[in-house]
Every structure is written in structure tokens, then in C-alpha cells.
Design an enzyme around this catalytic site. Structure first.
Site, PDB file in Angstrom:
ATOM      1  N   HIS A   1       0.819  -1.224   0.000  1.00 43.27           N
ATOM      2  CA  HIS A   1       0.000   0.000   0.000  1.00 43.27           C
ATOM      3  C   HIS A   1       0.850   1.271   0.000  1.00 43.27           C
ATOM      4  O   HIS A   1       0.359   2.345  -0.358  1.00 43.27           O
ATOM      5  CB  HIS A   1      -0.911   0.047   1.223  1.00 43.27           C
ATOM      6  CG  HIS A   1      -2.012  -0.961   1.209  1.00 43.27           C
ATOM      7  ND1 HIS A   1      -2.842  -1.128   0.123  1.00 43.27           N
ATOM      8  CD2 HIS A   1      -2.427  -1.854   2.154  1.00 43.27           C
ATOM      9  CE1 HIS A   1      -3.718  -2.089   0.401  1.00 43.27           C
ATOM     10  NE2 HIS A   1      -3.482  -2.542   1.616  1.00 43.27           N
TER      11      HIS A   1
ATOM     12  N   ASP B   1      -2.710 -10.574  -2.199  1.00 40.24           N
ATOM     13  CA  ASP B   1      -3.284 -10.011  -0.979  1.00 40.24           C
ATOM     14  C   ASP B   1      -4.734  -9.627  -1.248  1.00 40.24           C
ATOM     15  O   ASP B   1      -5.085  -9.239  -2.366  1.00 40.24           O
ATOM     16  CB  ASP B   1      -2.481  -8.777  -0.562  1.00 40.24           C
ATOM     17  CG  ASP B   1      -2.858  -8.242   0.804  1.00 40.24           C
ATOM     18  OD1 ASP B   1      -2.113  -8.499   1.764  1.00 40.24           O
ATOM     19  OD2 ASP B   1      -3.899  -7.556   0.905  1.00 40.24           O
TER      20      ASP B   1
ATOM     21  N   HIS C   1      -6.327  -7.102  -0.461  1.00 40.49           N
ATOM     22  CA  HIS C   1      -6.462  -5.678  -0.762  1.00 40.49           C
ATOM     23  C   HIS C   1      -5.637  -5.314  -1.999  1.00 40.49           C
ATOM     24  O   HIS C   1      -4.589  -5.894  -2.248  1.00 40.49           O
ATOM     25  CB  HIS C   1      -6.002  -4.826   0.426  1.00 40.49           C
ATOM     26  CG  HIS C   1      -6.717  -5.127   1.697  1.00 40.49           C
ATOM     27  ND1 HIS C   1      -6.165  -5.929   2.679  1.00 40.49           N
ATOM     28  CD2 HIS C   1      -7.936  -4.763   2.151  1.00 40.49           C
ATOM     29  CE1 HIS C   1      -7.014  -6.035   3.687  1.00 40.49           C
ATOM     30  NE2 HIS C   1      -8.103  -5.338   3.382  1.00 40.49           N
TER      31      HIS C   1
ATOM     32  N   ASP D   1      -4.380 -12.643   3.663  1.00 42.39           N
ATOM     33  CA  ASP D   1      -5.631 -12.187   4.259  1.00 42.39           C
ATOM     34  C   ASP D   1      -6.850 -12.523   3.409  1.00 42.39           C
ATOM     35  O   ASP D   1      -7.977 -12.156   3.763  1.00 42.39           O
ATOM     36  CB  ASP D   1      -5.594 -10.687   4.562  1.00 42.39           C
ATOM     37  CG  ASP D   1      -4.963  -9.866   3.461  1.00 42.39           C
ATOM     38  OD1 ASP D   1      -4.643 -10.433   2.406  1.00 42.39           O
ATOM     39  OD2 ASP D   1      -4.788  -8.651   3.656  1.00 42.39           O
TER      40      ASP D   1
END
Length: 699
Positions: free
Chosen positions: A155, A195, A197, A288
Site C-alpha cells: 500500500h 493479498d 487488498h 488475508d
């Protein structure tokens, strides 16, 4: 275990014989990366236990003894600067040496970041460790490697830490191989980000770089899932020479599992990877999306991860580097990491997944991705046969899945209205059961949410907007999701995305004023507030939207505390009855928000008119100067003027006069000592984006 450059573990002779038959797999783990932790010792999803449970799991399985153990090294600033600005590198380098209070102030201004005295060292070790294993694999000293690092990285953007990430470890390592070690012959890199996200920071790093094919599969939900923007949509394909080298597969819902991910691999990633033919593969290995993850809400199993990784090993001669990203269920995290290590070591054949089908939404996304990317990758041009896409999981009810502090908004999923009665009839008895396990409690909460939404969707109210929401396009961001020009962040929208049934305008005897000096949505500048007390001398223009009480709850949430749990309504039918007599009700559940005071303004067509503003206690704070009065920014002022003009309430000049304060305005609104009020001469003229002159106060 094999230390770097040595035999270790068994006798050297036996170990060397074994090594001839095994892939040389590197492994990095360093407890110094556990020093990065919350400053107050609070529990947090991104905690040191994440890497220790992986290491302990691998040790119990005897994995380290079969790997080349590498020493973690701090990255050099010159390498980190390939992915970040000098200012950002300097900030992270020095952050742990700053005094406690200053460090916390810096963290509070960032998106989902905490900082402590161990953050700098951990961040440098994480970035350096991924560089170290990537270089060893690129040199062919290792076949593959896994960097068990934290904090995660994907991120982190060029000039900003966010989403638990300080440095973008994978982007830094890729840039290192391409730009710092050209002699290694690494000319094309495939980055796979699995991931849950979107890897927004990595995408932006290589947005126009054809040397890197960036592939991300993630929960997106039309921009409502973290990082809550449209960067992760499938239309974001890169630009210039990098056009077509950015591939996003955005899930429309949670609960995606092995079959969904495998379908994306088989029909998007694998065909493109064959055509791209990478020299090395770097994996942003977030776990995740695993079963039971509290943030992800997806259902990948350890075996599912192993199948995905095994398919990647068919490329780049199996030269693969895994760098840990997310993963917050410690059991799923450790089991998934172990499954991946067994694939890298080629422990045993990886069997295909059992008979299971993707969701219908998965096929829809895959078809959209293929169609969008077919202009760049001819292998995706053919339409998938119907007999394949007809194989889909049975219909299911998509319920909300909880988010944590790194999410801008807990996105509830739409439950079709024709299923609500079935939920009430079939599931209502479940609510009376004594439920003790976490999964059952989650189901109970989701059902509760479905039930209250069903009830409140049957009641209409008028929502009276006095600030930026007077412009309908801006208000619709709270209903449909999205953002308008000038907004710094995306709105996730409401669960019920139907537009207002009707729009009207009225004036009310209340005072409009501007306060606070910074918001996450608009940046520097004040925002509109309405004095909850009525005064016959005052006049406020307000746009009335007829929406359901369910939608009003979602608007109330987004205006205040987007991360609040919505298992129960903020403002229910009892509150609606009460406010008719009380006149206003502060909503305690979102009292941290600036607009948690719901005010009753009367009725229109016998339907209650509600607005939301600050409580009376905040008015006293504005009076004393404890909370600043501050004129709006140009972008924010534009939205108010647009609303008033497009709503045919005022001319452009009249609208600017309406929102332009004067000293008399401040004194009449707040009285008393006005030394802290903004002086009127700080207002000046400027040209707006839509062609007229207006004024605002320089902050």
C-alpha cells in the site's frame, strides 16, 4: 539448516547429497522486525505475532533445516529512493528517534499507520530482506525464496505510508533488479499480488513501465473495500508504454475461494504470463484472503494457495520470490505460509482442487477483464465458452464482512429485497439461540443487520442538506459511492444504492457557518455546520432528499465514523418517534463524528425532515475558539455554489454572497469576544472552474 554459503543441519556430506535433489530455497526471518508495534501496546491486526507464528510453524515442520537461511539486512537509502521520495525516506529513517508525542502526531495524519521506536529499523529490514532474497534468486544462487517480513509494503506510495505499510518492499526489490543490477539479465518482472487488498502503491510505481507486469486480484466491491478507490478497477490498465501491463481483477463481493482464484489464474493470469514470459516472479504474498481472516472475508485454503503458487512455478524457470504482505488470522496465516514453502521445496505433487465452481460474479469479472485487456494481450480475445461459465456456485446471500482500523469504511453488501422476508421467516429463530463461537456470532450479526435494514427500508424521511450535499452529484456519492472533483477520498456509498425518490428545496430559520480547518474528505479549509438552534432572523437554504431511513443511517455513518459496526442501526424507529418531541438527538454511537447530532426540522407531506450537524456543546467550543472557525476551501465552496445554482435557488453571485461570512456574521452567530473570528478582509476573489467569480478566506 543451511546458513548462507554453508551446509549446516545434517552432516555436510549427507546434506550436500540431499541438496542435489532439492531446490535451493532461501528463507529470511529476523526477530528485530517484531520491534515495530503499537505505541500503547494495544492489540492490532498487524502485530509482531504474525511473523513469529509463521516461523514457529515452519520450524515444527522442519522447513528451515532444508532451506538456505539468509541474514536480514537493512536496505540502503539509494535503493529505497527508487520507490519513494527523499522526504518519505527521511521521515521513516528518523521517525523512531523523534519524541513520543511528535511521532504519534505524524502517525495520526496518515491512513491506518502506527509508529513507535522500532518502526524505522523494522521498515529498513523488511525492504532490505526482500532485496536480499530477490538478488539471490536473480543470480541463480537460489531457486526461490520467502521473505517473512513486516511491516508489509504494497500500500505504501511514493510519498506516503498507508494501510500498515511504511516502505513498498516488493516495488523496491523489483526496481533494484531492473535498475541497480542490469548485469543479472532481469529485463521482465511479473509481480503477482494475491493479498485481499489492492496493491495501490505497487501499481503506481510501475504504472507506465512495460518491464513490469503487475497483476492484482483483490476484493474491490466497486471501490468500497480498502483502499476504497477506483485504482483497483479492471479499467486501470497502465498508460503510455506501460498500457496493458497493469491487470486488476476486482472481486465484487467477499467469500471468494479456491475455485474463484483458480478460474482467474487459468483464464487471465496464466495466459498472459505465457505471453509475457517473465525472467523472475515476485509475489506480494498476503494471506488475508485466507479462510477465517478477520479483514479479508474470503475463503482461500492453504491447498488453494499451493495450487496457485504451483502454477506460477511453470514460469521463469521457477524463480519466485514471496514477500509477506497481509494476513491477520494467525492460524490461517501460518498454515498458508507452510503450504507455500512445501511447494517451493517441491515436497510432494500438488493435487488439483476438488470439484467446485466460481461465483457468477467471478465469471462476470473475468469476462470484463479479458475484454478490457484483449487489446493488449491477444490471448485473451476469445470469449469463454458458455458451457464453462455456466459452471458456477449456487446463489447465496452476500452479507457484510467486518473491517478493521485500516479500512475507510465497513462495506455492507446488498441483500436482494425479495430475499429479506425469507431471512426473517427462516433465520429469526437463530437469533434466540445462545451462540458462543465467533463464526456463529458473525452470522448472527449479519442476520441482525439484514433484519434492521429490511424494517427501516420501509420508512421514508427527508434528509435536509445544507453543505456540500446540496449539490446532488456530491450527495449521490453517499448513496451510490464515488467522489466528485475536489474530494480527497472516495465514498463507499449506501447498501441500498437507489437514488432519492424526490428532491425539493426549502429555507429554514437556522444559521449556516463554517468551522474546523481540515477534513479528510476536503483537505485544508472549513466545512459547513448548521446551528441547531432556530432563530427567526436566520435563513438557511437546504436541499431535501426523500430517502429511506435505512439510507439515512448509512449517510449518518459516512458523515461521522465510517469504521463503526453496523450490526444495529444508528437511528431507528424509536429514535424517529422520540425526535418528534425532543427536537434533536445526539447519536452516541458516532459521537466522535462532527455531525452526530440529528435535528428535526418539521414535516413535508407528513414525512419527517431530518438533518445532521454539531451538538450544542460544539457551538460553545466554536464560541470560545477551542474549535476554529474557518472559511471553506475553493473546492468545497464550489460544491455549495453548484448546489444552489443548479437547484435554481440563487444566482452565482447571490450564492457566493450567501456563503461569504462577514464580521457581523460571526458576531451575530456566536456573540461575545470575537478576537478569534476570521477577519473579513482575508476573503478575496478567484475564478471558479465553471466560470464565475467568488470569494473565500485564505487559511
Amino acid at each position: 539448516m543451511m546458513e548462507e554459503g554453508s551446509g549446516g543441519g545434517k552432516s555436510n556430506c549427507n546434506r550436500m547429497n540431499d541438496a542435489k535433489n532439492e531446490r535451493r530455497v532461501g528463507l529470511i526471518y529476523d526477530q528485530r522486525m517484531c520491534k515495530h508495534r503499537t505505541p500503547y501496546g494495544d492489540d492490532h491486526p498487524e502485530k509482531p505475532d504474525r511473523i513469529t507464528v509463521i516461523w514457529n510453524k515452519l520450524e515444527l515442520a522442519g522447513i528451515p533445516q532444508r532451506c538456505v537461511i539468509l541474514n536480514a539486512k537493512e536496505a540502503k537509502d539509494e535503493y529505497i529512493c527508487a520507490g519513494h521520495s527523499k522526504n518519505h525516506v527521511n521521515l521513516i529513517r528518523n521517525i523512531s528517534s523523534k519524541e513520543y508525542s511528535k511521532r504519534n502526531r505524524i502517525a495520526s495524519k496518515l491512513n491506518s499507520i502506527y509508529l513507535n521506536e522500532g518502526s524505522s529499523e523494522s521498515a529498513y529490514l523488511a525492504a532490505g530482506s526482500v532485496i536480499e532474497v530477490a538478488e539471490k534468486v536473480a543470480k541463480r544462487e537460489l531457486n526461490s525464496a520467502f521473505a517473512i517480513v513486516r511491516p508489509p509494503g504494497h500500500h505504501a506510495e511514493y510519498d506516503e505510508a498507508m494501510g500498515f505499510c511504511l516502505f513498498n518492499n516488493i516495488a523496491i526489490a523489483a526496481s533494484f533488479l531492473l535498475d541497480q543490477r542490469p548485469e543479472l539479465g532481469i529485463n521482465k518482472i511479473l509481480i503477482v499480488d494475491w493479498d485481499v487488498h489492492h496493491g495501490n502503491g505497487t501499481q503506481k510505481t510501475f504504472w507506465s513501465d512495460p518491464r513490469v507486469l503487475f497483476f492484482s486480484v483483490h476484493r474491490h466491491e466497486f471501490g468500497s473495500f480498502y483502499p476504497a478507490n477506483f485504482d483497483g478497477f479492471y479499467t486501470m490498465v497502465g498508460e503510455g508504454p506501460g498500457a496493458g501491463y497493469n491487470i486488476n481483477v476486482p472481486w465484487e463481493n467477499g467469500r471468494c475461494g479456491d475455485a474463484d482464484y483458480l478460474a482467474v489464474w487459468d483464464h487471465v493470469l496464466v495466459p498472459v504470463a505465457k505471453e509475457f514470459n517473465p525472467d523472475i516472479i515476485l509475489v506480494s504474498a498476503g494471506f488475508d484472503a485466507a479462510v477465517g481472516d478477520p479483514l479479508g472475508g474470503c475463503r482461500l485454503t492453504p491447498h488453494g494457495y499451493s495450487v496457485l503458487l504451483k502454477k506460477l512455478m511453470d514460469f521463469a524457470q521457477g524463480r519466485i520470490v514471496l514477500a509477506l504482505e497481509g494476513g491477520y488470522n494467525l492460524d490461517s496465516l501460518a498454515n498458508s505460509a507452510l503450504a507455500c514453502m512445501e511447494v517451493l521445496l517441491e515436497d510432494k505433487p500438488v493435487s488439483e482442487l476438488s470439484e467446485a465452481y466460481p461465483f457468477e460474479s467471478t465469471w462476470r469479472v473475468i469476462q470484463a477483464v479479458r475484454q478490457t485487456l484483449s487489446a493488449y494481450w491477444p490471448t485473451l480475445a476469445d470469449k469463454l465458452p458458455t458451457k464453462l461459465t455456466d459452471k458456477k456456485a449456487p446463489p447465496h446471500i452476500l452479507l457484510s464482512s467486518s473491517e478493521s482500523d485500516d479500512e475507510d469504511y465497513e462495506a455492507s453488501k446488498i441483500i436482494s429485497k425479495d430475499l429479506v422476508q425469507a431471512i426473517e421467516d427462516v433465520v429469526e429463530p437463530i437469533l434466540k439461540l445462545k451462540i458462543e463461537d465467533n463464526h456463529a456470532n458473525k452470522v448472527k450479526n449479519e442476520v441482525n443487520s439484514a433484519l434492521w435494514r429490511s424494517k427501516l427500508s420501509k420508512t421514508d424521511i427527508w434528509y435536509a442538506a445544507f453543505g456540500s450535499n446540496m449539490w446532488k452529484s456530491r450527495f449521490l456519492c453517499y448513496i451510490e459511492g464515488g467522489q466528485v472533483i475536489g474530494m480527497k477520498k472516495l465514498c463507499s456509498g449506501s447498501v441500498d444504492r437507489n437514488p432519492p425518490k424526490e428532491t425539493r428545496w426549502k429555507t429554514f430559520p437556522h444559521r449556516l457557518f463554517f468551522g474546523r480547518d481540515f477534513t479528510q474528505t476536503w483537505g485544508p479549509g472549513g466545512v459547513a455546520f448548521l446551528d441547531p438552534r432556530s432563530n427567526s432572523e436566520d435563513k438557511a437554504y437546504m436541499c431535501l432528499y426523500k430517502i429511506t431511513l435505512e439510507q439515512f443511517n448509512d449517510v449518518l455513518l459516512q458523515e461521522n465514523v465510517p469504521d463503526h459496526d453496523m450490526n444495529s442501526p444508528l437511528f431507528d424507529l424509536n429514535a424517529l418517534d422520540l425526535i418528534l418531541n425532543e427536537g434533536s438527538i445526539p447519536v452516541e454511537a458516532v459521537k466522535r463524528g462532527w455531525y452526530h447530532n440529528v435535528v428535526y426540522l418539521g414535516k413535508e407531506d407528513d414525512i419527517p425532515i431530518l438533518t445532521m450537524t454539531c451538538p450544542l456543546s460544539a457551538i460553545e467550543s466554536f464560541k470560545s475558539g477551542e474549535i476554529p472557525l474557518c472559511a471553506p476551501s475553493k473546492d468545497y465552496a464550489d460544491t455549495l455554489v453548484r448546489g444552489l445554482v443548479e437547484g435554481k435557488q440563487l444566482s452565482e453571485e447571490e450564492a457566493m454572497t450567501y456563503i461569504q461570512p462577514s464580521e457581523a456574521h460571526w458576531v451575530r452567530s456566536f456573540g461575545g469576544d470575537h478576537s478569534h473570528y476570521p477577519p473579513a478582509h482575508f476573503w478575496y476573489k478567484y475564478e471558479t472552474n465553471f466560470g464565475y467569480h467568488s470569494m473565500y478566506w485564505l487559511t
